[in-house]
Design an enzyme around this catalytic site. Structure first.
Site, PDB file in Angstrom:
ATOM      1  N   LYS A  13      92.346  19.741  64.543  1.00 34.91           N
ATOM      2  CA  LYS A  13      92.697  19.772  63.112  1.00 34.91           C
ATOM      3  C   LYS A  13      93.823  20.770  62.848  1.00 34.91           C
ATOM      4  CE  LYS A  13      88.462  20.930  61.954  1.00 34.91           C
ATOM      5  NZ  LYS A  13      87.807  20.964  63.299  1.00 34.91           N
ATOM      6  N   ARG A  87      82.879  20.933  54.614  1.00 36.30           N
ATOM      7  CA  ARG A  87      82.000  20.819  55.784  1.00 36.30           C
ATOM      8  C   ARG A  87      80.585  20.433  55.380  1.00 36.30           C
ATOM      9  NH1 ARG A  87      85.244  24.603  59.241  1.00 36.30           N
ATOM     10  NH2 ARG A  87      84.401  24.585  61.337  1.00 36.30           N
ATOM     11  N   ARG A 126      91.299  27.443  74.458  1.00 31.99           N
ATOM     12  CA  ARG A 126      92.156  27.706  73.280  1.00 31.99           C
ATOM     13  C   ARG A 126      92.565  29.175  73.157  1.00 31.99           C
ATOM     14  NH1 ARG A 126      90.273  25.778  67.434  1.00 31.99           N
ATOM     15  NH2 ARG A 126      88.325  26.815  67.990  1.00 31.99           N
ATOM     16  N   ARG A 160      89.477  33.412  70.265  1.00 26.42           N
ATOM     17  CA  ARG A 160      88.532  33.624  69.163  1.00 26.42           C
ATOM     18  C   ARG A 160      87.165  34.073  69.657  1.00 26.42           C
ATOM     19  NH1 ARG A 160      89.057  28.492  65.219  1.00 26.42           N
ATOM     20  NH2 ARG A 160      86.806  28.872  65.150  1.00 26.42           N
ATOM     21  N   ARG A 171      77.866  25.557  66.720  1.00 31.36           N
ATOM     22  CA  ARG A 171      78.902  24.959  65.866  1.00 31.36           C
ATOM     23  C   ARG A 171      78.827  23.432  65.910  1.00 31.36           C
ATOM     24  NH1 ARG A 171      83.831  27.881  68.443  1.00 31.36           N
ATOM     25  NH2 ARG A 171      85.171  26.819  66.951  1.00 31.36           N
TER      26      ARG A 171
HETATM   27  P1  ADP Z   1      90.420  22.554  65.535  1.00 32.65           P
HETATM   28  O1  ADP Z   1      91.362  23.151  64.509  1.00 32.65           O
HETATM   29  O2  ADP Z   1      89.962  21.176  65.166  1.00 32.65           O
HETATM   30  O3  ADP Z   1      89.271  23.462  65.876  1.00 32.65           O
HETATM   31  P2  ADP Z   1      92.635  23.033  67.389  1.00 32.65           P
HETATM   32  O4  ADP Z   1      93.796  22.391  66.736  1.00 32.65           O
HETATM   33  O5  ADP Z   1      92.555  24.527  67.349  1.00 32.65           O
HETATM   34  O6  ADP Z   1      91.245  22.368  66.880  1.00 32.65           O
HETATM   35  O7  ADP Z   1      92.618  22.520  68.906  1.00 32.65           O
HETATM   36  C1  ADP Z   1      91.630  22.996  69.837  1.00 32.65           C
HETATM   37  C2  ADP Z   1      92.289  23.189  71.221  1.00 32.65           C
HETATM   38  O8  ADP Z   1      92.626  21.914  71.753  1.00 32.65           O
HETATM   39  C3  ADP Z   1      93.576  24.002  71.183  1.00 32.65           C
HETATM   40  O9  ADP Z   1      93.626  24.805  72.350  1.00 32.65           O
HETATM   41  C4  ADP Z   1      94.686  22.926  71.186  1.00 32.65           C
HETATM   42  O10 ADP Z   1      95.887  23.392  71.830  1.00 32.65           O
HETATM   43  C5  ADP Z   1      94.043  21.793  71.986  1.00 32.65           C
HETATM   44  N1  ADP Z   1      94.405  20.453  71.499  1.00 32.65           N
HETATM   45  C6  ADP Z   1      94.548  20.054  70.204  1.00 32.65           C
HETATM   46  N2  ADP Z   1      94.824  18.740  70.131  1.00 32.65           N
HETATM   47  C7  ADP Z   1      94.835  18.283  71.414  1.00 32.65           C
HETATM   48  C8  ADP Z   1      95.057  16.993  72.011  1.00 32.65           C
HETATM   49  N3  ADP Z   1      95.308  15.909  71.261  1.00 32.65           N
HETATM   50  N4  ADP Z   1      95.000  16.889  73.366  1.00 32.65           N
HETATM   51  C9  ADP Z   1      94.734  17.987  74.123  1.00 32.65           C
HETATM   52  N5  ADP Z   1      94.524  19.228  73.635  1.00 32.65           N
HETATM   53  C10 ADP Z   1      94.570  19.381  72.291  1.00 32.65           C
HETATM   54  P1  AMP Z   2      87.047  26.944  62.045  1.00 29.98           P
HETATM   55  O1  AMP Z   2      88.201  27.900  62.155  1.00 29.98           O
HETATM   56  O2  AMP Z   2      87.295  25.807  61.110  1.00 29.98           O
HETATM   57  O3  AMP Z   2      86.556  26.497  63.419  1.00 29.98           O
HETATM   58  O4  AMP Z   2      85.843  27.777  61.392  1.00 29.98           O
HETATM   59  C1  AMP Z   2      85.320  28.926  62.018  1.00 29.98           C
HETATM   60  C2  AMP Z   2      84.006  29.336  61.340  1.00 29.98           C
HETATM   61  O5  AMP Z   2      84.237  29.683  59.973  1.00 29.98           O
HETATM   62  C3  AMP Z   2      82.925  28.256  61.281  1.00 29.98           C
HETATM   63  O6  AMP Z   2      82.148  28.168  62.471  1.00 29.98           O
HETATM   64  C4  AMP Z   2      82.091  28.733  60.067  1.00 29.98           C
HETATM   65  O7  AMP Z   2      81.276  29.846  60.424  1.00 29.98           O
HETATM   66  C5  AMP Z   2      83.171  29.246  59.136  1.00 29.98           C
HETATM   67  N1  AMP Z   2      83.698  28.182  58.235  1.00 29.98           N
HETATM   68  C6  AMP Z   2      84.964  27.689  58.210  1.00 29.98           C
HETATM   69  N2  AMP Z   2      85.100  26.748  57.267  1.00 29.98           N
HETATM   70  C7  AMP Z   2      83.886  26.623  56.676  1.00 29.98           C
HETATM   71  C8  AMP Z   2      83.363  25.797  55.642  1.00 29.98           C
HETATM   72  N3  AMP Z   2      84.148  24.885  55.007  1.00 29.98           N
HETATM   73  N4  AMP Z   2      82.058  25.937  55.301  1.00 29.98           N
HETATM   74  C9  AMP Z   2      81.267  26.836  55.904  1.00 29.98           C
HETATM   75  N5  AMP Z   2      81.682  27.646  56.903  1.00 29.98           N
HETATM   76  C10 AMP Z   2      82.981  27.547  57.300  1.00 29.98           C
END
Ligand code: ADP
Ligand code: AMP
Length: 218
Positions: A13, A87, A126, A160, A171
């Site tokens: 995302k 969410r 990541r 993270r 999660r």
């Molecule tokens: P989210 O925001 O949904 O938690 P991220 O955008 O942070 O996900 O992506 C999670 C990890 O996967 C990051 O390390 C990113 O570089 C990698 N990633 C994202 N999209 C892809 C993809 N289409 N193919 C392979 N790796 C990806």
């Molecule tokens: P994310 O960066 O989206 O992976 O979110 C990291 C953490 O933040 C999650 O595991 C939750 O603890 C909290 N969080 C982020 N967005 C929300 C949401 N919309 N509702 C509740 N908790 C959230």
């Protein structure tokens, strides 16, 4: 145009939201980023959410809805990409109300479909730039020069605290229990657009661009 990027942790995302910001002039609203910022600010709210986030649980609806409301109030630009929000069904209802109050509506919900095995690999590899937020991966998207951000040159690359196997289990459970019902909710509203999130980053971006071009043209 206002869109939601919906999908489990690690679905891509944030990666896609950052591209859409650049390519379409939309503003990324990531509640995860807002909460991470809040926890470093030393506020009461920051202290409250830190333990919840580290455990991988969801923060309460009122806190995240409040954060989004603040951003919508100050909102400029051509629309928003909601990343990691809503969410829960309560958050989805609140978003609809908030948008309506600002004379806006939701245009599309892009669902990034990725299986659990891939999510584990994505989360464990990541890292992000602590200065500009660029997202990297050890295998699929490493920075060109080890330890240095391609975008801004910063050496402040971080992993993270909640990107560990134990928190990821929680999660994912939270996602399936509380967030995945939104798929049916938005399908029923005719807003859902599934995308193959297992495809390479460029391909996912192309799929999303196709959807936005289709809904953007009359
Ligand atoms: P989210 O925001 O949904 O938690 P991220 O955008 O942070 O996900 O992506 C999670 C990890 O996967 C990051 O390390 C990113 O570089 C990698 N990633 C994202 N999209 C892809 C993809 N289409 N193919 C392979 N790796 C990806
Ligand atoms: P994310 O960066 O989206 O992976 O979110 C990291 C953490 O933040 C999650 O595991 C939750 O603890 C909290 N969080 C982020 N967005 C929300 C949401 N919309 N509702 C509740 N908790 C959230």
């Amino acid at each position: 145009m206002n869109i939601i990027l919906l999908g489990p942790p690690g679905a891509g995302k944030g990666t896609q939201a950052r591209r859409l910001e650049k390519e379409r002039g939309l503003i990324q609203l990531s509640t995860g980023d807002m909460l991470r910022e809040a926890r470093t600010s030393g506020t009461e709210m920051g202290r409250k959410v830190a333990a919840i986030m580290d455990a991988g649980e969801l923060v309460t609806d009122d806190i995240v809805i409040g954060l989004i409301e603040e951003k919508l109030k100050s909102g400029e630009g051509r629309g928003f990409i909601f990343d990691g929000f809503p969410r829960t069904l309560a958050q989805a209802d609140a978003l609809e109300d908030l948008l309506a109050r600002h004379g806006q509506k939701l245009d599309a919900v892009i669902e990034l479909r990725v299986d659990d095995d891939a999510l584990v690999k994505r989360i464990s590899g990541r890292y992000t730039c602590g200065d500009c937020g660029e997202v990297y991966h050890d295998d699929t998207k490493p920075s060109a020069e080890a330890g240095k951000c391609d975008k801004c040159g910063s050496t402040n690359l971080k992993r993270r605290a909640d990107d560990n196997p134990e928190a990821l289990k929680t999660r994912l459970m939270e996602y399936y229990k509380k967030t995945s019902p939104l798929i049916g909710y938005y399908y029923a509203k005719g807003l859902l657009h599934p995308v193959d999130g297992l495809a390479p980053i460029e391909d996912v971006a192309r799929q999303i661009a196709g959807i936005l071009d289709r809904i953007g043209s009359p």
